[in-house]
Enzyme design. Structure first.
Site, PDB file in Angstrom:
ATOM      1  N   ASN A   1      29.750  19.858 -15.559  1.00 39.29           N
ATOM      2  CA  ASN A   1      30.814  20.861 -15.537  1.00 39.29           C
ATOM      3  C   ASN A   1      31.390  20.868 -14.120  1.00 39.29           C
ATOM      4  OD1 ASN A   1      32.393  23.138 -15.527  1.00 39.29           O
ATOM      5  ND2 ASN A   1      30.712  24.591 -15.838  1.00 39.29           N
TER       6      ASN A   1
ATOM      7  N   GLY B   1      24.059  27.828  -9.800  1.00 41.77           N
ATOM      8  CA  GLY B   1      24.580  27.684  -8.442  1.00 41.77           C
ATOM      9  C   GLY B   1      23.736  28.372  -7.381  1.00 41.77           C
TER      10      GLY B   1
ATOM     11  N   LYS C   1      33.903  22.515 -13.008  1.00 44.89           N
ATOM     12  CA  LYS C   1      34.453  23.816 -12.604  1.00 44.89           C
ATOM     13  C   LYS C   1      35.811  23.632 -11.911  1.00 44.89           C
ATOM     14  CE  LYS C   1      29.786  25.571 -12.508  1.00 44.89           C
ATOM     15  NZ  LYS C   1      28.832  26.551 -12.058  1.00 44.89           N
TER      16      LYS C   1
HETATM   17  P1  PGA Z   1      24.832  24.534 -11.376  1.00 49.13           P
HETATM   18  O1  PGA Z   1      25.855  25.044 -12.506  1.00 49.13           O
HETATM   19  O2  PGA Z   1      24.214  23.260 -11.875  1.00 49.13           O
HETATM   20  O3  PGA Z   1      25.679  24.330 -10.147  1.00 49.13           O
HETATM   21  O4  PGA Z   1      23.802  25.616 -11.209  1.00 49.13           O
HETATM   22  C1  PGA Z   1      25.548  24.928 -13.857  1.00 49.13           C
HETATM   23  C2  PGA Z   1      26.683  25.442 -14.702  1.00 49.13           C
HETATM   24  O5  PGA Z   1      27.337  26.417 -14.302  1.00 49.13           O
HETATM   25  O6  PGA Z   1      26.964  24.908 -15.794  1.00 49.13           O
END
Ligand code: PGA
Length: 252
Positions: A10, A174, A12
């Site tokens: 993802n 995150g 984002k």
């Molecule tokens: P992250 O995000 O791996 O940066 O913790 C996961 C997500 O939001 O799908």
């Protein structure tokens, strides 16, 4: 029943179009010849058609991060499932905790988006997860059950054969905090039996349930080894092709 492992990235709100194409192209090269796991990246809607075009002959699939549930209309700034499909996507992430938290998405809205996704012949990745406060209050299963049952309300059994579920505890996204092996195992087992109760044992056995939240090269193998974990939804660590390929090749 064996389920094909699935590793999804993802992206984002990161990367311009050219940057997304560059990373996707690098990743596609690194993934050449890989059959398992299935691999998907979800760039921004702006980069999606560029990325889909750039890697169309590779094994890496493309997904969107969001959609509007109407097919078309006066909804300034929005994009529909048909448009996402025409841009070259196969999957759509729905109900990511950041959508729920920052854009007020409710389970009702998630359900409308699931139906629009299925209606367009795309594959939904339904994201669910409890916040830290909800976990501390002992409400984890209450929240997850509601997100699944309300998010899939009114969906017919036959429509859900391509459903993917992603369990992402909000407190692990995150943050660098990963849920413990026991926590993940318990939740995934619970979710599979919930799908069995809501739909059928067969659907529960077939549905892939991903874990998400601070997945990285160092912890992916332990996570993938958990029973009932069929893949990972990766945020930060999917932005770099050299890092993401280490997650994809967790078995080597
Ligand atoms: P992250 O995000 O791996 O940066 O913790 C996961 C997500 O939001 O799908």
């Amino acid at each position: 029943m064996s389920r094909r492992p699935f590793i999804a990235g993802n992206w984002k709100m990161y990367k311009t179009g050219p940057q997304a194409v560059e990373t996707a192209t690098d990743l596609a090269k690194l993934c050449s010849g890989i059959n398992d796991p299935e691999i998907m990246i979800a760039p921004t809607n702006l980069s999606l058609p560029l990325v889909a075009q750039a890697i169309k002959s590779s094994v890496v699939k493309v997904g969107a991060q969001n959609l509007h549930f109407q097919r078309e209309g006066a909804f300034t700034g929005e994009v529909s499932a048909d448009m996402i499909k025409a841009a070259g996507a196969e999957y759509i992430l729905i109900g990511h905790s950041e959508r729920r938290q920052y854009f007020g998405e409710t389970d009702t809205c998630v359900c409308q988006k699931i139906k629009a996704t299925l209606g367009a012949g795309l594959k939904p990745v339904l994201c669910i997860g409890e916040t830290e406060a909800q976990r501390d209050e002992g409400k984890t299963y209450f929240i997850l059950d509601k997100q699944v049952s309300d998010g899939l309300k009114g969906c017919g059994l036959g429509e859900l054969s391509d459903l993917v579920l992603a369990y992402e505890p909000v407190w692990a996204i995150g943050t660098g905090k990963t849920a413990s092996i026991d926590q993940v195992g318990e939740v995934h087992q619970h979710l599979r039996s919930l799908l069995g109760r809501l739909f059928s044992k067969d659907l529960a056995d077939r549905t892939r349930i991903l874990y998400g939240g601070s997945v990285k090269p160092e912890n992916v193998k332990d996570i993938m080894d958990i029973e009932d974990v069929d893949g990972a939804l990766v945020g930060g660590a999917s932005l770099d092709a050299d890092k993401f390929i280490k997650i994809i090749k967790y078995n080597e």
